[in-house]
Every structure is written in C-alpha cells, then in structure tokens.
Enzyme design. Structure first.
Site, mmCIF file in Angstrom:
data_model
loop_
_atom_site.group_PDB
_atom_site.id
_atom_site.type_symbol
_atom_site.label_atom_id
_atom_site.label_comp_id
_atom_site.label_asym_id
_atom_site.label_seq_id
_atom_site.Cartn_x
_atom_site.Cartn_y
_atom_site.Cartn_z
ATOM 1 N N HIS A 129 0.879 -1.173 0.000
ATOM 2 C CA HIS A 129 0.000 0.000 0.000
ATOM 3 C C HIS A 129 0.919 1.227 0.000
ATOM 4 C CE1 HIS A 129 -2.704 2.958 1.899
ATOM 5 N NE2 HIS A 129 -3.698 2.185 1.549
ATOM 6 N N ASP A 206 3.184 -4.480 8.073
ATOM 7 C CA ASP A 206 1.939 -3.726 8.016
ATOM 8 C C ASP A 206 0.803 -4.750 8.143
ATOM 9 O OD1 ASP A 206 -0.414 -2.616 7.123
ATOM 10 O OD2 ASP A 206 0.461 -1.635 5.368
ATOM 11 N N GLN A 209 -4.380 -5.238 6.927
ATOM 12 C CA GLN A 209 -5.374 -6.124 6.287
ATOM 13 C C GLN A 209 -5.411 -7.511 6.899
ATOM 14 O OE1 GLN A 209 -7.664 -5.310 4.145
ATOM 15 N NE2 GLN A 209 -6.939 -3.250 3.655
ATOM 16 N N LYS A 232 -10.365 -1.175 10.590
ATOM 17 C CA LYS A 232 -10.504 -2.380 9.749
ATOM 18 C C LYS A 232 -10.825 -3.599 10.615
ATOM 19 C CE LYS A 232 -7.203 -0.661 6.321
ATOM 20 N NZ LYS A 232 -8.053 -0.043 5.303
ATOM 21 N N CYS A 370 -4.788 2.360 -3.673
ATOM 22 C CA CYS A 370 -3.571 2.905 -3.042
ATOM 23 C C CYS A 370 -2.415 1.913 -3.181
ATOM 24 C CB CYS A 370 -3.800 3.245 -1.570
ATOM 25 S SG CYS A 370 -5.073 4.468 -1.305
#
Ligand code: C6P
Length: 412
Positions: A129, A206, A209, A232, A370
């Site tokens: 991202h 990261d 997600q 999220k 993104c």
C-alpha cells in the site's frame, strides 16, 4: 446460514443484527457492503462503548486528579493491555497508540532517519500500500539510503528467492504487509522475518489487512514492528497501534514533540517520558482506544477460527460464481489469501462497473486501491475489489453476481 465450528454455531443472521448499518438501503436497494478492506462496519456493542464514553466519563487522561479523568485513564490503559494480550506482546509499553497504520509506519520511518546512513539499503515488497512505500522513499531522500523492491509473480505472490538475493549485510530494515489490500495475498512473514534477522535487519509488518482475519502472535513471529488500524477491525476510525520491540522503541527518537511525551521541560533542555508516552504526544483518541478494545472483545466473541472458516467459504463461493461470468479476470490468485477478490471484465473499466454496482446498492472499491505499483505490474488502471467480512452472506454474493452481469450487459 449457520455453520458448525468447534463448539459454537455461527449464525450469520444473528451476527448481522449487531450491525445497524446493514439494515439500511442504498439507492433503493438493501445495502450489500463488500468494501470491508477499506473499512469494516461497527457493531452495536462498540457503538455503545463510544456513546457511553461521551455520555458518562469523557475527560482528558493522565493529567487530572478528578474522578472522570481517573476513570478515562483506567479504561484507556486497560484497552492498551487488552490489545497487548490480543497480539501476545510481552510488555504493555511496547504498544503505542497511533491514529492508524499510516501514522505507525511514518513514526518508524521517520525514526530510522537517525539510524540509517548513505548507502544503507532498505527492502520493500512489490505488494505494498502507498502507506508502506512513500514514508520510506521520504526517508531515503533524507538519508541517502537505497530502496530495493522484492518482486512479485503473476499470482500476486512475493518471489522469496529474489528476497534472499536482495538481502545483505547492507539491509537495515525490511517492510512488507502481512496481507495485501489489493489482492488479499497472505505473505510468508515468519520466513521473511527469520531470514532478515540472520543479516541483522529489522522487519516492519503492516498488519492492517491481516488483523481482521488472522490473530498474529507477535512474540512467536519475533517481528520488530507491527502496525494496525482499528477501523478495519470493527472499531472506530482515527485510532490504531504500533507494536515495537522495547529495544527498538528505545533506540528511535520521539516522532512528535508536545504534552504527554516529556519528563521535564525547560528552555535549556527537555527530557523525554518513558515508553509508551515518549511516542504519544498530545491528547490521544481516548474514546477510540477504548472502543478499539471493545472491538477486539467483539471479534473474540466470534473467534478467529470461526471467522477464517466462514470467510474462506464466502471466498470460494464468490470465486466460483464470478468465474462463470464471461470475460472475468482475477488479479491475485495466491493459494494463501484472505477473502478479497480483485477483478476486471474484459473491455470494461472498473470504475464504470463500480458505479453501476452502487446504483444497485452494492458497495465495492474500484481503482488502484492505493497500490499503484501492483496495477503497473498488471498493466491495468485498476480493478473492482470485493472484500468480504463474517457478516456477509452467500445471498449477498448472489446479488453481486447478478449486478455484475447486469452492469456488463448495460456497458457492452
Ligand atoms: N487500505 C483500502 O481500501 P490507514 O488509512 O492508515 O488506516 O491504513 C492505511 C493502509 C495501510 N496498509 C494497508 C495494507 C492498507 O490496506 C491500508 C488501508 C484501505 O485498501 C484504504 S486505502
């Protein structure tokens, strides 16, 4: 629909009752919300915590002797401990509250400016991202460090052998996502972390997600930094956490200056507070932090195993059904993936499909998500992305299929 798991029966219709927004109509149709990778919806249990905070104990924390301040402080610090336990983190002060994943990555990247020197190398995956690309490019501009990219294959998987070749004693940090937002690919992060450590490189993952779908055990992963966003994970926007190993957080300089992050201040010299406050300048998102913990309670009440099993069932069903549509092309076909389907239909622009789906009450994301380098890899302007959650149903997927077919015939 109800599926049997270990000992809990997961009843999606019951779960859906927890999410008031799922009752609403969009453009005259019952909403089908398939944009969960952008942000997930919030259950009543979390909304209640937010209402209760502002109705009963809204106060600034860590500074007042009065009861409301103490109550808010206790709940906020209890939230930190809940999040610590959720991610199996050793020490509560290794959990830094942030405004979200983007903030967490910028904090670390900016801190590395004091560690890197010209010619040092940093490795990024091709699946990132923009949040996990741009802060590091800015760092390279500042320090003269070199950014190298771990390539991906046609299925949307990282090429591990290329990572091994790129990794060297010059590598100071490797950063990649646990799960790709654009494709759903689950990356082999444990293997990458262990390998990076053999060369002394730090690793930032990261987890934006992954966190709604996979319960990450951060001690078992032995990761140096892990970042997530609450929104999220069925929590509110504007809050997230950065996990950092204590030794790394001690090495990095503060990110922002202000109240809360100091020990003493004079015009001659300021000294900084201990962890975690060193990185938490200013009044934080107090209600957000407390509601984040409530969202974790909510997820845990269903259980990650149940969630994963049900979402994989939705993914399989949607993949088979969508694949029956002529001209369908999927992007991201890794065997290890979360419930995300990125697709295009031959000859049609994703934006046009997304706009027509919205007219039929179906929310998906269209565009580059993104993650422009991924779109460049496939030489496409973007995709239609349907991302599923445990509150979605096969009936909603049927509506998606019918709507895609209708959009196709309208645009042909
Ligand atoms: N992806 C999507 O539609 P923030 O905005 O800071 O909460 O999260 C940024 C971010 C970082 N990493 C990954 C892997 C992400 O997916 C996101 C957010 C959303 O895919 C909105 S762009």
């Amino acid at each position: 629909m109800s599926i049997a798991t270990n000992n809990i029966a997961f009843n999606v219709e019951e779960i859906r009752k927890d999410f008031p927004i799922l009752e609403r109509k969009v453009n005259g149709y019952p909403l089908v919300y398939l944009d969960n990778a952008a942000t997930s919806q919030t259950p009543q249990q979390v909304i209640d915590v937010i209402v209760n905070y502002y109705s009963n104990y809204n106060a600034n924390i860590h500074r007042g002797v009065h009861s409301l301040s103490q109550e808010a402080t206790d709940k906020y610090e209890a939230a930190r401990i809940k999040i610590q336990h959720h991610f199996n983190v050793k020490k509560a002060h290794e959990i830094i509250f942030t405004s979200g994943t983007t903030h967490g990555i910028n904090l670390v990247a900016s801190g590395f400016a004091s560690i890197l020197k010209k010619g040092d190398e940093i490795l990024v995956s091709a699946l990132e991202h923009h949040s996990n690309i741009v802060p590091w490019q800015m760092l390279c501009e500042k320090t003269g460090a070199i950014l190298k990219v771990i390539p991906m294959n046609e299925q949307g998987e990282l090429i591990y052998e290329s990572f091994e070749k790129l990794l060297s004693e010059k590598t100071k940090i490797v950063f990649l996502n646990h799960v790709s937002n654009a494709l759903g690919t689950i990356n082999p992060i444990k293997k990458i972390i262990d390998k990076a450590h053999t060369k002394g490189a730090a690793v930032l993952i990261d987890g934006a997600q992954a966190a709604p779908h996979i319960k990450a055990d951060l001690q078992a992963l032995d990761v140096d930094f892990y970042v997530v966003s609450a929104h999220k994970m069925y929590g509110p926007t504007g809050v997230g956490v950065l996990y950092g190993k204590e030794e790394w957080l001690n090495k990095l300089p503060p990110y922002q200056g202000g109240g809360e992050m100091i020990a003493t201040v004079s015009f001659e010299k300021t000294t900084y507070a201990e962890l975690p406050h060193k990185f938490e300048a200013g009044t934080p998102n107090i209600c957000g932090g407390i509601a984040f913990a409530a969202a974790i309670d909510y997820i845990d009440s269903i259980g990650f195993e149940t969630i994963a099993r049900y979402e994989q069932e939705l993914l399989n069903y949607a993949t088979i059904k969508l694949n029956e549509i002529e001209g369908m092309k999927f992007y991201g076909t890794s065997r290890e993936k979360t419930a995300v389907i990125s697709f295009n239909i031959e000859g049609l622009h994703p934006y046009d499909i997304g706009t027509l789906l919205d007219k039929m009450g179906i929310a998906v994301r269209t565009g580059h998500h993104c993650a422009q380098p991924i779109m460049d890899f496939y030489k496409i302007p973007g995709t239609v992305r349907a991302s599923f959650s445990f509150y979605n149903t096969k009936a909603e997927i049927d509506r998606l299929i019918e709507a895609v077919k209708k959009a196709k015939s309208m645009l042909a």
